[in-house]
Design a protein around this motif. Structure first.
Motif, PDB file in Angstrom:
ATOM      1  N   LYS A   1       0.825  -1.223   0.000  1.00 29.34           N
ATOM      2  CA  LYS A   1       0.000   0.000   0.000  1.00 29.34           C
ATOM      3  C   LYS A   1       0.849   1.259   0.000  1.00 29.34           C
ATOM      4  O   LYS A   1       0.325   2.370  -0.001  1.00 29.34           O
ATOM      5  CB  LYS A   1      -0.872   0.023   1.269  1.00 29.34           C
ATOM      6  N   THR A   2       2.161   1.110   0.052  1.00 30.82           N
ATOM      7  CA  THR A   2       3.033   2.274   0.151  1.00 30.82           C
ATOM      8  C   THR A   2       3.169   2.962  -1.212  1.00 30.82           C
ATOM      9  O   THR A   2       3.320   2.293  -2.235  1.00 30.82           O
ATOM     10  CB  THR A   2       4.431   1.837   0.657  1.00 30.82           C
ATOM     11  N   GLU A   3       3.111   4.286  -1.193  1.00 30.84           N
ATOM     12  CA  GLU A   3       3.212   5.032  -2.459  1.00 30.84           C
ATOM     13  C   GLU A   3       4.670   5.082  -2.902  1.00 30.84           C
ATOM     14  O   GLU A   3       5.534   5.613  -2.210  1.00 30.84           O
ATOM     15  CB  GLU A   3       2.669   6.447  -2.271  1.00 30.84           C
ATOM     16  N   VAL A   4       4.930   4.474  -4.055  1.00 31.06           N
ATOM     17  CA  VAL A   4       6.279   4.466  -4.642  1.00 31.06           C
ATOM     18  C   VAL A   4       6.132   4.598  -6.160  1.00 31.06           C
ATOM     19  O   VAL A   4       5.034   4.429  -6.688  1.00 31.06           O
ATOM     20  CB  VAL A   4       7.034   3.140  -4.331  1.00 31.06           C
ATOM     21  N   ASP A   5       7.232   4.883  -6.850  1.00 32.39           N
ATOM     22  CA  ASP A   5       7.161   4.879  -8.317  1.00 32.39           C
ATOM     23  C   ASP A   5       7.078   3.440  -8.824  1.00 32.39           C
ATOM     24  O   ASP A   5       6.230   3.112  -9.635  1.00 32.39           O
ATOM     25  CB  ASP A   5       8.397   5.574  -8.917  1.00 32.39           C
TER      26      ASP A   5
END
Ligand SMILES: NC(=O)c1ccc[n+]([C@@H]2O[C@H](COP(=O)([O-])OP(=O)(O)OC[C@H]3O[C@@H](n4cnc5c(N)ncnc54)[C@H](O)[C@@H]3O)[C@@H](O)[C@H]2O)c1
Length: 357
Positions: free
Chosen positions: A237-241
């Motif tokens: 769920k972590t926002e990453v590219d």
């Protein structure tokens, strides 16, 4: 198969999609050993030896069939003169055999490989190590990745990681229009043998890192690299590219794809999709998925190149860089055919296998 077996042949079933499927019971260990050779169209079939617990030995054979077919794709897409195969030893419990018990099972495995006369070349996989390949090598010469001190090419994880980072350049180019990794954020799931190398290489390339592992001891690497740490339950769920799966397979499912907050998923973990249709769910969300059979091929390129073709490190570096070219070709095919990269990779592999027939 006409080769005489030194032990009981449990099954030698014709299979419509595989060239050979055999289940033998080791005469020393009494364990069921399944070997599936999917294809030798491009050359002797290469693939790892999985040693794992299965409640049902039939599930081990099914795994060998599935994993062997994936190896045909991987080797063809890597441009290798090899077909695909896999060996699976089904352990009756989760306990890992050690000492004489382990030697017995590895010698049984070595005999089973030797009986195939070189049509299957074995290497390490889940549950087996380069040191195990040396013990298998006491019974057969058709084995790769023994430790360097035993005359092999050793642990392939660094080369798998190099291939992964090369692939990430092609992914960055596809989604951002430039291949540079610097300043982009990568979420590395699993800091084991391959994941730790990937994290270090990405850090060296100037990338930002968010990392996780179920093993808390790996937190020291996160601290060393100045990477952010997330709990394993929150990793998806972590926002990453770009999310970089480097742990176990089966991570991408109809339940997990809706949770993703990334532009792409590309990593070395094998069998990331729980089922082929999951590729369509990723595409529907506009998330680029780089097929793991392409991304994870640096290890097999290096090991077979060193041990079977005596290729120079220079040539091997060039071949590993070729992973990015293959991935670009897969993305281009997917765009042209208006399909998923997973389907395009399968098509490209099938074309290459047909070309080798
Ligand atoms: N080693 C190679 O050269 C190679 C080659 C091709 C593909 N692969 C694939 O790459 C993946 C990693 O291989 P490896 O050799 O680094 O294995 P490894 O066992 O060394 O590392 C796996 C890591 O993932 C962690 N992990 C397990 N479950 C997790 C979870 N739910 N969340 C977060 N972390 C978790 C483990 O603690 C471990 O640190 C596997 O899927 C493997 O099949 C490896």
């Amino acid at each position: 198969m006409t080769t005489a077996f030194p032990y009981a042949l449990v099954a030698d079933a014709p299979n419509p999609s595989h060239e050979l499927v055999q289940v033998v019971r080791g005469r020393r260990s009494s364990l069921a050993i399944s070997i599936a050779i999917h294809s030798t169209s491009l050359g002797p079939a290469a693939g790892g030896c999985r040693i794992a617990h299965y409640d049902d030995p039939a599930a081990a054979t099914a795994d060998a069939l599935r994993l062997a077919a994936a190896m045909t794709e991987k080797n063809a897409l890597a441009g290798l003169p090899h077909g695909g195969a896999k060996a699976v030893v089904a352990l009756p419990t989760a306990a890992r055999p050690t000492g004489a018990e382990r030697t017995a099972l590895l010698h049984d495995l070595g005999d089973a490989i030797e009986s195939l006369g070189g049509s299957y070349i074995a290497g390490p996989d889940v549950g087996s190590s380069p040191a195990d390949m040396s013990v298998i090598g006491e019974r057969t010469s058709h084995v790769c990745c023994r430790p360097v001190e035993d005359g092999g090419s050793g642990d392939s994880s660094l080369h798998t990681a190099r291939g992964t980072v090369t692939a990430l350049g092609a992914v960055a180019d596809e989604i951002f229009g430039v291949p540079e990794l610097s300043g982009r954020t990568f979420g590395v799931i699993g800091l084991g043998a391959v994941g730790a190398h990937v994290a270090r290489l990405l850090d060296r390339a100037g990338a930002r890192l968010v990392v996780t592992d179920v093993n808390p001891a790996t937190r020291s690497l996160a601290e060393e690299l100045g990477a952010s740490w997330v709990h394993p339950d929150d990793a998806l769920k972590t926002e990453v590219d770009v999310l970089v799966p480097a742990a176990l397979g089966g991570l991408l499912t109809k339940h997990t794809v809706p949770l993703l907050r990334c532009a792409a998923v590309a990593g070395p973990a094998n069998n990331q999709l729980d089922e082929p249709d999951t590729a369509r769910l990723l595409a529907a969300r506009g998330i680029l998925w780089a097929p793991d059979v392409v991304v994870s091929s640096g290890g097999v390129i290096h090991a077979t190149g060193v041990e079977l073709r005596q290729e120079s490190e220079e040539l091997l570096t060039e071949r590993i860089r070729g992973i990015a070219l293959t991935l670009r070709q897969v993305f281009r095919m997917a765009r042209d055919l208006q399909t998923t990269p997973a389907f395009a990779a399968g098509q490209l592999a099938a074309q290459r296998v047909r070309g080798g027939e």
